[in-house]
Motif scaffolding. Sequence first.
Motif, PDB file in Angstrom:
ATOM      1  N   VAL A 275       0.857  -1.187   0.000  1.00 13.84           N
ATOM      2  CA  VAL A 275       0.000   0.000   0.000  1.00 13.84           C
ATOM      3  C   VAL A 275       0.891   1.235   0.000  1.00 13.84           C
ATOM      4  CG1 VAL A 275      -1.748   1.276   1.267  1.00 13.84           C
ATOM      5  CG2 VAL A 275      -1.806  -1.229   1.242  1.00 13.84           C
ATOM      6  N   GLN A 276       0.609   2.141  -0.914  1.00 13.29           N
ATOM      7  CA  GLN A 276       1.416   3.360  -0.986  1.00 13.29           C
ATOM      8  C   GLN A 276       0.528   4.538  -1.349  1.00 13.29           C
ATOM      9  OE1 GLN A 276       4.212   3.983   0.045  1.00 13.29           O
ATOM     10  NE2 GLN A 276       5.524   5.216  -1.236  1.00 13.29           N
ATOM     11  N   PRO A 277       0.543   5.596  -0.546  1.00 11.67           N
ATOM     12  CA  PRO A 277      -0.192   6.813  -0.923  1.00 11.67           C
ATOM     13  C   PRO A 277       0.357   7.357  -2.236  1.00 11.67           C
ATOM     14  CG  PRO A 277       0.563   6.908   1.360  1.00 11.67           C
ATOM     15  CD  PRO A 277       1.260   5.748   0.724  1.00 11.67           C
ATOM     16  N   PRO A 278      -0.418   8.128  -2.980  1.00 14.27           N
ATOM     17  CA  PRO A 278       0.084   8.732  -4.220  1.00 14.27           C
ATOM     18  C   PRO A 278       1.353   9.533  -3.955  1.00 14.27           C
ATOM     19  CG  PRO A 278      -2.290   9.048  -4.021  1.00 14.27           C
ATOM     20  CD  PRO A 278      -1.823   8.490  -2.712  1.00 14.27           C
ATOM     21  N   LEU A 279       2.307   9.411  -4.869  1.00 16.25           N
ATOM     22  CA  LEU A 279       3.586  10.095  -4.699  1.00 16.25           C
ATOM     23  C   LEU A 279       3.395  11.602  -4.558  1.00 16.25           C
ATOM     24  CD1 LEU A 279       6.657   9.980  -4.581  1.00 16.25           C
ATOM     25  CD2 LEU A 279       6.697  10.045  -7.083  1.00 16.25           C
ATOM     26  N   GLY A 280       2.474  12.150  -5.342  1.00 16.57           N
ATOM     27  CA  GLY A 280       2.234  13.591  -5.263  1.00 16.57           C
ATOM     28  C   GLY A 280       1.771  14.025  -3.888  1.00 16.57           C
ATOM     29  N   THR A 281       0.942  13.187  -3.259  1.00 20.82           N
ATOM     30  CA  THR A 281       0.459  13.503  -1.910  1.00 20.82           C
ATOM     31  C   THR A 281       1.598  13.490  -0.903  1.00 20.82           C
ATOM     32  OG1 THR A 281      -1.659  12.468  -2.477  1.00 20.82           O
ATOM     33  CG2 THR A 281      -1.232  12.888  -0.151  1.00 20.82           C
ATOM     34  N   LEU A 282       2.471  12.507  -1.021  1.00 19.66           N
ATOM     35  CA  LEU A 282       3.624  12.438  -0.124  1.00 19.66           C
ATOM     36  C   LEU A 282       4.554  13.636  -0.340  1.00 19.66           C
ATOM     37  CD1 LEU A 282       4.533   8.636  -0.289  1.00 19.66           C
ATOM     38  CD2 LEU A 282       3.528   9.863   1.638  1.00 19.66           C
ATOM     39  N   LEU A 283       4.759  13.987  -1.600  1.00 23.33           N
ATOM     40  CA  LEU A 283       5.626  15.131  -1.886  1.00 23.33           C
ATOM     41  C   LEU A 283       5.055  16.418  -1.306  1.00 23.33           C
ATOM     42  CD1 LEU A 283       6.818  14.437  -5.535  1.00 23.33           C
ATOM     43  CD2 LEU A 283       8.267  14.689  -3.526  1.00 23.33           C
ATOM     44  N   ASN A 284       3.750  16.545  -1.326  1.00 18.55           N
ATOM     45  CA  ASN A 284       3.124  17.740  -0.750  1.00 18.55           C
ATOM     46  C   ASN A 284       3.420  17.855   0.739  1.00 18.55           C
ATOM     47  OD1 ASN A 284       2.023  18.637  -3.145  1.00 18.55           O
ATOM     48  ND2 ASN A 284       0.062  17.593  -2.832  1.00 18.55           N
ATOM     49  N   VAL A 285       3.549  16.703   1.406  1.00 16.06           N
ATOM     50  CA  VAL A 285       3.882  16.705   2.834  1.00 16.06           C
ATOM     51  C   VAL A 285       5.320  17.160   3.049  1.00 16.06           C
ATOM     52  CG1 VAL A 285       4.322  15.180   4.806  1.00 16.06           C
ATOM     53  CG2 VAL A 285       2.174  15.001   3.547  1.00 16.06           C
ATOM     54  N   TRP A 286       6.221  16.692   2.199  1.00 22.28           N
ATOM     55  CA  TRP A 286       7.643  16.979   2.384  1.00 22.28           C
ATOM     56  C   TRP A 286       8.094  18.289   1.763  1.00 22.28           C
ATOM     57  CZ3 TRP A 286      11.029  14.443   5.441  1.00 22.28           C
ATOM     58  CH2 TRP A 286      10.599  13.229   5.961  1.00 22.28           C
ATOM     59  N   ARG A 287       7.332  18.815   0.789  1.00 22.91           N
ATOM     60  CA  ARG A 287       7.778  19.993   0.053  1.00 22.91           C
ATOM     61  C   ARG A 287       8.092  21.204   0.940  1.00 22.91           C
ATOM     62  NH1 ARG A 287       4.300  19.586  -3.843  1.00 22.91           N
ATOM     63  NH2 ARG A 287       5.701  18.479  -5.256  1.00 22.91           N
ATOM     64  N   PRO A 288       7.258  21.537   1.946  1.00 21.91           N
ATOM     65  CA  PRO A 288       7.598  22.699   2.784  1.00 21.91           C
ATOM     66  C   PRO A 288       8.951  22.563   3.476  1.00 21.91           C
ATOM     67  CG  PRO A 288       5.311  22.066   3.114  1.00 21.91           C
ATOM     68  CD  PRO A 288       5.933  20.979   2.304  1.00 21.91           C
ATOM     69  N   LEU A 289       9.266  21.347   3.926  1.00 24.82           N
ATOM     70  CA  LEU A 289      10.554  21.134   4.590  1.00 24.82           C
ATOM     71  C   LEU A 289      11.697  21.260   3.586  1.00 24.82           C
ATOM     72  CD1 LEU A 289      11.615  20.475   7.413  1.00 24.82           C
ATOM     73  CD2 LEU A 289      11.551  18.049   6.802  1.00 24.82           C
ATOM     74  N   MET A 290      11.489  20.722   2.379  1.00 22.11           N
ATOM     75  CA  MET A 290      12.530  20.828   1.361  1.00 22.11           C
ATOM     76  C   MET A 290      12.750  22.277   0.941  1.00 22.11           C
ATOM     77  SD  MET A 290      12.006  17.431  -1.021  1.00 22.11           S
ATOM     78  CE  MET A 290      10.266  17.665  -1.391  1.00 22.11           C
ATOM     79  N   ARG A 291      11.646  23.042   0.849  1.00 22.56           N
ATOM     80  CA  ARG A 291      11.777  24.447   0.467  1.00 22.56           C
ATOM     81  C   ARG A 291      12.530  25.252   1.519  1.00 22.56           C
ATOM     82  NH1 ARG A 291       5.569  25.311  -1.689  1.00 22.56           N
ATOM     83  NH2 ARG A 291       5.916  24.634  -3.843  1.00 22.56           N
ATOM     84  N   ALA A 292      12.442  24.803   2.766  1.00 23.74           N
ATOM     85  CA  ALA A 292      13.104  25.533   3.848  1.00 23.74           C
ATOM     86  C   ALA A 292      14.625  25.503   3.728  1.00 23.74           C
ATOM     87  CB  ALA A 292      12.683  24.960   5.198  1.00 23.74           C
ATOM     88  N   VAL A 293      15.152  24.508   2.993  1.00 24.64           N
ATOM     89  CA  VAL A 293      16.615  24.417   2.843  1.00 24.64           C
ATOM     90  C   VAL A 293      17.075  24.846   1.446  1.00 24.64           C
ATOM     91  CG1 VAL A 293      16.879  22.634   4.578  1.00 24.64           C
ATOM     92  CG2 VAL A 293      16.448  21.967   2.222  1.00 24.64           C
TER      93      VAL A 293
END
Length: 296
Positions: A275-293
Amino acid sequence: MLVRRWLDAAGITDPVLRHCYTVCVRELATADGGTARWHGLRSAPAAARPHTAALLAHGCRADLYVDSGPVEDRQRRFTKFVEATWAAFATGGSHDPVLRATVHTYRTFNIPLSVIEGMFSAMQRDLDFRDFATFEELRQWCVQMTGGPTATIYRVIGAASKPADELIHELSVSAQLADVLRDLSEDLDDGRLYLPLEDLDRFNVRAEDIKAKRWAPGMADLVAFEAERVTEQLHWLAETDHGPVNALWHTHRDHMTLIIDAVLAAGQDVLHRPVQPPLGTLLNVWRPLMRAVIPC
């Protein structure tokens, strides 16, 4: 080009070490479906990315030997890797780029070798697999498998200090249990059932039925119980003040919440496919943290 900037930021100037760390980054390109590239590296400060890559690449390499390839060859490959790891630490280097970078990272940050010892012990238990009788037994395995390594990465990227290790261990237990539910079908294919037998008994579910991938009465309640165990722990962890660890902490928590939601939505399919959530959904979770760096 990006890797060179990370190495410069980390102050790693030796050409051989720069090559070794670059190999680690390249190995992560496909590890864990490629997601290690962004939740392991892109969420870390540039100066920490080479060291994070070494830690992740070493763990992924060991995991690969335990979980892939002909079953009859896994013990030999894992034992060889364990021996090569300890030889690298004993001599201070290795011809294997991943091992050389790993040794350099451990020495740079004075990381205790007990972290690797615990991880190797948990992986050996996978090779000598036996069912987990109780949740406490599973919990101890989770701490060995991911607790120490996760706490180490948190410290390397500057997100936490040693006093936060126990909380990070609890987070890693929740993460590992979420993975158990997500990867239930694949683990069954390898002859491994990670759900505690005491939990099966609670819902009158037979281990033989799960191992045969039969959706027996009580199975839905069992999955819901394990999912709720993760959710309750995540809620408790969310209420704790984590100081500098907060951003990464909450991102990890949101990631696991998505996995649990996907598991519950999958129903009987958890026995037949990962079972895997859609990749786009996961990226939306991580994107703010990635943008911070950014721009690193």
